[in-house]
Design an enzyme around this catalytic site. Structure first.
Site, short mmCIF file in Angstrom:
data_model
loop_
_atom_site.label_atom_id
_atom_site.label_comp_id
_atom_site.label_asym_id
_atom_site.label_seq_id
_atom_site.Cartn_x
_atom_site.Cartn_y
_atom_site.Cartn_z
N GLU A 162 0.78 -1.11 0.05
CA GLU A 162 0.01 0.06 0.05
C GLU A 162 0.87 1.32 -0.16
O GLU A 162 1.61 1.56 0.84
CB GLU A 162 -0.85 0.14 1.32
CG GLU A 162 -1.62 1.35 1.34
CD GLU A 162 -3.00 1.00 2.60
OE1 GLU A 162 -2.64 0.48 3.60
OE2 GLU A 162 -3.77 1.71 2.40
N GLU A 174 -12.36 1.34 4.94
CA GLU A 174 -11.24 1.75 6.11
C GLU A 174 -11.49 3.32 6.11
O GLU A 174 -10.63 4.15 5.58
CB GLU A 174 -9.85 1.37 5.44
CG GLU A 174 -8.84 1.48 6.68
CD GLU A 174 -7.40 1.52 6.03
OE1 GLU A 174 -6.58 0.79 6.47
OE2 GLU A 174 -6.82 2.30 5.17
C1 LER Z 1 -3.58 1.16 6.08
O1 LER Z 1 -4.32 0.50 5.32
C2 LER Z 1 -3.60 2.72 5.78
O2 LER Z 1 -4.15 3.12 5.01
C3 LER Z 1 -2.45 3.44 6.77
O3 LER Z 1 -2.78 4.90 6.62
C4 LER Z 1 -2.57 3.03 8.02
O4 LER Z 1 -1.24 3.10 8.60
MN MN Z 2 -5.28 2.29 3.71
#
Ligand code: LER
Ligand code: MN
Length: 269
Positions: free
Chosen positions: A153, A247
């Site tokens: 990510e 999220e």
């Molecule tokens: C995790 O998926 C994320 O987006 C981060 O900002 C968290 O550390």
């Molecule tokens: Mn994230």
């Protein structure tokens, strides 16, 4: 595309961007009740709950596991893959490998977000990227044993200085010939870093394996100023079949944030 919502069991992340913080049985029930297909788990570690218990909750509620986060390795134990200490890097990779195995037994990929760390001080950018590459090579192989990818990510500039944009993530995967690594397009991070979210998605499309579906302010889509229509259209066009996973902050409360996410997804899909 499938919908997912985050269930968090990490007290240190109580103020983080996760929707349901209740006990897991209740979180699964709430996710089902709201209309989600699957859940994304943010757990303290691989031993917090057994794979069998998650399988049983998954069967009971008819919800799959979309992905498992590894961020607890950072928020609970201060571990990162680019820490100057060899011991900490080893412990970080060990934690991640255990989370890959945990998720893998549930058919779910693990996500590398905050545990990628940062470069700086005694660690050069080049050195940090080399450590990250080595770790991703191992993580990709381990994930392959469970027939799942490993998710990397890119994060916004306030959370990492390694890779902030999807295009840089794609170029990193290609130039390092990383295998079984897919990118997470977190629309909140992208809102900070990308000039045009839909265009970035189109150009990195073949690498995208997961989406965090969040508005510009990290609230439920519709509660900020991102227009999801061109983003979801770009995902559709590129044949994306993965998750749109919420999220996000549970604001104004978890149930409203969850329902708003479902309504937004239904309106654009
Ligand atoms: C995790 O998926 C994320 O987006 C981060 O900002 C968290 O550390
Ligand atoms: Mn994230």
């Amino acid at each position: 595309m499938r919908t997912a919502v985050t269930l968090c069991q990490v007290p240190e992340a109580a103020a983080g961007p996760f929707v349901f913080h209740q006990a897991l049985a209740q979180g699964f029930a709430l996710a089902k009740e709201t209309g989600f297909d699957d859940v994304e788990l943010f757990l303290p570690g691989p031993d917090h709950v057994s794979v069998r218990e998650i399988k049983s909750l998954s069967d009971t509620h008819g919800l799959g596991i979309a992905a498992v986060g590894t961020g607890a390795g950072m928020v609970k134990h201060g571990l990162s893959l680019t820490d100057p200490s060899l011991d900490k890097r080893v412990a970080a990779l060990d934690f991640i490998e255990q989370m890959i195995a945990f998720g893998g037994q549930l058919g779910a990929p693990a996500i590398l977000g905050s545990m990628q760390g940062k470069w700086g001080g005694e660690v050069s950018r080049e050195q940090a990227l080399e450590w990250l590459t080595d770790a991703l090579r191992i993580a990709g192989k381990t994930a392959a044993k469970f027939n799942v990818p490993f998710i990397y990510e890119p994060l916004n500039r306030y959370e990492t200085n390694l890779i902030n944009r999807l295009g840089d993530g794609a170029e990193f995967i290609e130039s390092s010939s990383l295998e079984n690594i897919v990118l997470l397009a977190d629309l909140f991070h992208m809102n900070i870093e990308e000039a045009d979210l839909a265009a970035s998605i189109r150009s990195a499309a073949k690498h995208i394996g997961h989406v965090h579906y969040a508005d510009s302010n990290r609230r439920a889509m519709g509660f900020g100023h991102t227009d999801p229509a061109p983003i979801v259209a770009a995902l559709k066009e590129s044949g994306y079949k993965g998750h749109l996973s919420a999220e996000i902050f549970p604001l104004p409360d978890a149930k409203v944030a969850a329902s708003q996410t479902i309504n937004s997804i239904r309106s654009v899909l």
